[in-house]
Design a protein around this motif. Structure first.
Motif, PDB file in Angstrom:
ATOM      1  N   GLU A  53     -46.379  71.771  -0.983  1.00 18.47           N
ATOM      2  CA  GLU A  53     -45.616  72.452   0.073  1.00 18.47           C
ATOM      3  C   GLU A  53     -46.402  72.503   1.377  1.00 18.47           C
ATOM      4  O   GLU A  53     -45.868  72.227   2.460  1.00 18.47           O
ATOM      5  N   ARG A  63     -45.076  67.248   8.314  1.00 13.71           N
ATOM      6  CA  ARG A  63     -43.689  67.220   8.765  1.00 13.71           C
ATOM      7  C   ARG A  63     -42.896  66.184   7.971  1.00 13.71           C
ATOM      8  O   ARG A  63     -42.133  65.384   8.524  1.00 13.71           O
ATOM      9  N   ARG A 118     -45.443  70.551   4.914  1.00 15.91           N
ATOM     10  CA  ARG A 118     -45.292  71.286   6.175  1.00 15.91           C
ATOM     11  C   ARG A 118     -46.220  70.722   7.241  1.00 15.91           C
ATOM     12  O   ARG A 118     -45.825  70.514   8.392  1.00 15.91           O
ATOM     13  N   GLU A 178     -45.895  74.193  13.507  1.00 19.56           N
ATOM     14  CA  GLU A 178     -45.593  72.922  12.866  1.00 19.56           C
ATOM     15  C   GLU A 178     -44.107  72.808  12.549  1.00 19.56           C
ATOM     16  O   GLU A 178     -43.557  71.709  12.462  1.00 19.56           O
ATOM     17  N   ASP A 179     -43.417  73.949  12.359  1.00 18.27           N
ATOM     18  CA  ASP A 179     -41.994  73.907  12.040  1.00 18.27           C
ATOM     19  C   ASP A 179     -41.146  73.494  13.227  1.00 18.27           C
ATOM     20  O   ASP A 179     -39.978  73.143  13.073  1.00 18.27           O
ATOM     21  N   ASP A 225     -43.857  79.059  12.510  1.00 19.22           N
ATOM     22  CA  ASP A 225     -45.057  78.226  12.560  1.00 19.22           C
ATOM     23  C   ASP A 225     -44.854  77.107  13.565  1.00 19.22           C
ATOM     24  O   ASP A 225     -43.784  76.508  13.646  1.00 19.22           O
TER      25      ASP A 225
END
Length: 205
Positions: A44, A51, A48, A4-5, A2
């Motif tokens: 969760e 961040r 995510r 965002e990760d 992802d």
């Protein structure tokens, strides 16, 4: 992976809230709520999106309902008090503004869901209780203002009057009866302010 990760995690400063991280979490919560709805909302997903670490969120908010109450507060803000010089009219207009807001904005359904969850979740119930007391104190300002004008008896508890108004609008939301005419609201506030008892005059004295 992802997108965002790939972004660096935000740093926590412990129990004391980092304003930047808090704002990011609330913004992320609004976005997740808009995309997934109340039932699809999760800590969760918020962590995510923001961040931020889940432990940080759970340190600042005790659960889903607790976080969503802050999202709700953020969206709704405080309505200004009407000031007509007439307490019945002020309370009727204030109640009308709240009911209209709940009908016209997704926040109404969010708050209704939080109230529902509070019926079986202790943490949610505690959050709703704290919010209810805060709102009661806020609304009591209108009654106190009328009391200062001499329009309300000095022995009347302004917060009790506010709670009666609060009970009316919350019940309307919880039972999906948000439509109320000016005439109906006026009649309800008239009963609350004046009472329903007919004072008997003792003619034998």
């Amino acid at each position: 992976m992802d997108e965002e990760d790939d972004k660096p995690a935000r740093r926590s400063i412990g129990a004391r809230r980092n304003p930047e991280t808090e704002e990011a979490i609330l913004e992320a919560a609004e976005e997740v709520l808009q995309e997934a709805g109340y039932t699809g909302f999760s800590i969760e997903a918020v962590a995510r999106r923001a961040r931020a670490g889940k432990p940080t969120i759970y340190r600042w908010w005790r659960g889903k309902a607790d976080l969503l109450l802050d999202v709700y507060r953020r969206q709704k803000g405080d309505f200004p008090f009407p000031d007509t010089g007439d307490l019945e009219k002020d309370l009727a207009r204030f109640a009308g503004m709240i009911l209209h807001y709940w009908r016209a904005n997704p926040s109404g359904q969010i708050f209704r869901s939080i109230l529902a969850e509070a019926q079986h979740d202790e943490v949610a119930a505690e959050g709703v209780k704290a919010y209810a007391l805060d709102r009661r104190t806020y609304m009591a300002g209108m009654v106190k203002r009328a009391q200062d004008r001499g329009d309300v008896a000095p022995d009347i508890d302004p917060e009790l009057v506010a709670e009666l108004v609060q009970s009316f609008v919350w019940t309307r939301l919880f039972t999906d009866r948000g439509e109320a005419s000016e005439e109906e609201l006026g009649a309800v506030m008239r009963i609350i302010v004046r009472g329903a008892a007919h004072v008997r005059v003792d003619t034998e004295r």
